[in-house]
Design a protein around this motif. Sequence first.
Motif, PDB file in Angstrom:
ATOM      1  N   ARG A  93       0.830  -1.202   0.000  1.00  0.00           N
ATOM      2  CA  ARG A  93       0.000   0.000   0.000  1.00  0.00           C
ATOM      3  C   ARG A  93       0.866   1.253   0.000  1.00  0.00           C
ATOM      4  O   ARG A  93       0.633   2.197  -0.758  1.00  0.00           O
ATOM      5  CB  ARG A  93      -0.936  -0.019   1.214  1.00  0.00           C
ATOM      6  CG  ARG A  93      -1.876   1.166   1.250  1.00  0.00           C
ATOM      7  CD  ARG A  93      -2.871   1.094   2.384  1.00  0.00           C
ATOM      8  NE  ARG A  93      -2.199   0.874   3.648  1.00  0.00           N
ATOM      9  CZ  ARG A  93      -2.661   0.072   4.601  1.00  0.00           C
ATOM     10  NH1 ARG A  93      -3.779  -0.585   4.441  1.00  0.00           N
ATOM     11  NH2 ARG A  93      -1.997  -0.068   5.726  1.00  0.00           N
TER      12      ARG A  93
ATOM     13  N   ARG B 291       0.929   4.182  -2.851  1.00  0.00           N
ATOM     14  CA  ARG B 291       0.591   5.548  -2.423  1.00  0.00           C
ATOM     15  C   ARG B 291       1.717   6.507  -2.770  1.00  0.00           C
ATOM     16  O   ARG B 291       1.494   7.609  -3.246  1.00  0.00           O
ATOM     17  CB  ARG B 291       0.314   5.594  -0.926  1.00  0.00           C
ATOM     18  CG  ARG B 291      -1.074   5.176  -0.572  1.00  0.00           C
ATOM     19  CD  ARG B 291      -1.385   5.427   0.874  1.00  0.00           C
ATOM     20  NE  ARG B 291      -2.712   4.912   1.154  1.00  0.00           N
ATOM     21  CZ  ARG B 291      -3.169   4.660   2.352  1.00  0.00           C
ATOM     22  NH1 ARG B 291      -2.414   4.885   3.411  1.00  0.00           N
ATOM     23  NH2 ARG B 291      -4.387   4.194   2.507  1.00  0.00           N
TER      24      ARG B 291
ATOM     25  N   PRO C 249      -6.662   6.009  -0.023  1.00  0.00           N
ATOM     26  CA  PRO C 249      -7.195   6.112   1.334  1.00  0.00           C
ATOM     27  C   PRO C 249      -8.683   6.460   1.403  1.00  0.00           C
ATOM     28  O   PRO C 249      -9.370   6.043   2.319  1.00  0.00           O
ATOM     29  CB  PRO C 249      -6.350   7.217   1.970  1.00  0.00           C
ATOM     30  CG  PRO C 249      -5.788   7.987   0.832  1.00  0.00           C
ATOM     31  CD  PRO C 249      -5.694   7.043  -0.330  1.00  0.00           C
ATOM     32  N   ASP C 250      -9.178   7.196   0.433  1.00  0.00           N
ATOM     33  CA  ASP C 250     -10.568   7.651   0.514  1.00  0.00           C
ATOM     34  C   ASP C 250     -11.139   7.825  -0.889  1.00  0.00           C
ATOM     35  O   ASP C 250     -11.253   8.945  -1.392  1.00  0.00           O
ATOM     36  CB  ASP C 250     -10.618   8.987   1.280  1.00  0.00           C
ATOM     37  CG  ASP C 250     -12.023   9.407   1.624  1.00  0.00           C
ATOM     38  OD1 ASP C 250     -12.919   8.547   1.663  1.00  0.00           O
ATOM     39  OD2 ASP C 250     -12.227  10.618   1.851  1.00  0.00           O
TER      40      ASP C 250
END
Length: 189
Positions: free
Chosen positions: A31, A35, A170-171
């Motif tokens: 992750r 990112r 994340p969102d």
Amino acid sequence: AAAVAFEDALELINAKPQAGSQATPQHDKRRSFFRQHAREYRLLGTWHSKGKVPVKFIHVAGTNGKGSVCEYVRAALVSQGFKVGTFSSPHLHCPCERIRVGDEFISRAELVALSRRHRDILAVDSPHEWMVPFDRWLLLALAHFGERDVSVVILETGIGGMYDSTNFVPDPALSVITSISIDHQWLLG
């Protein structure tokens, strides 16, 4: 020469991890890697650019229908003037179908150029030896979307589950889950 370069790029991207490599790293490591690269390509995070709005992510998961959902959403957003990057897997006819901006698949020349620029990361003997072909395609898609300055990214999950490489956002603005089956239960639990 162009055909040879394209085949070389595909060989690099689709190489299997070396025997004995850590093919399934901790989820946090995977992750963090995606990112970091999404930030580098100005797809995630906050930055100050004249009139630049943060990229919206749409995450599509499920057993059946992911590709159709991605296509419907992409077509609807493109028809409304959004610049949409779509990452899907597998492809139907040509590997370039996996990476698309608007109505255009990545060209063979663009894929070759991206794979050359990212050769140190993509190589099976790199510090990122855990990368499987899906991860390499995802990395190149993110790079391409960053270069093309998309406003929306549609990500189709791979095998799915909490350890899927696409779970770095994340969102997401929207998460879509199509029907779920237990076809990968032996891997996902």
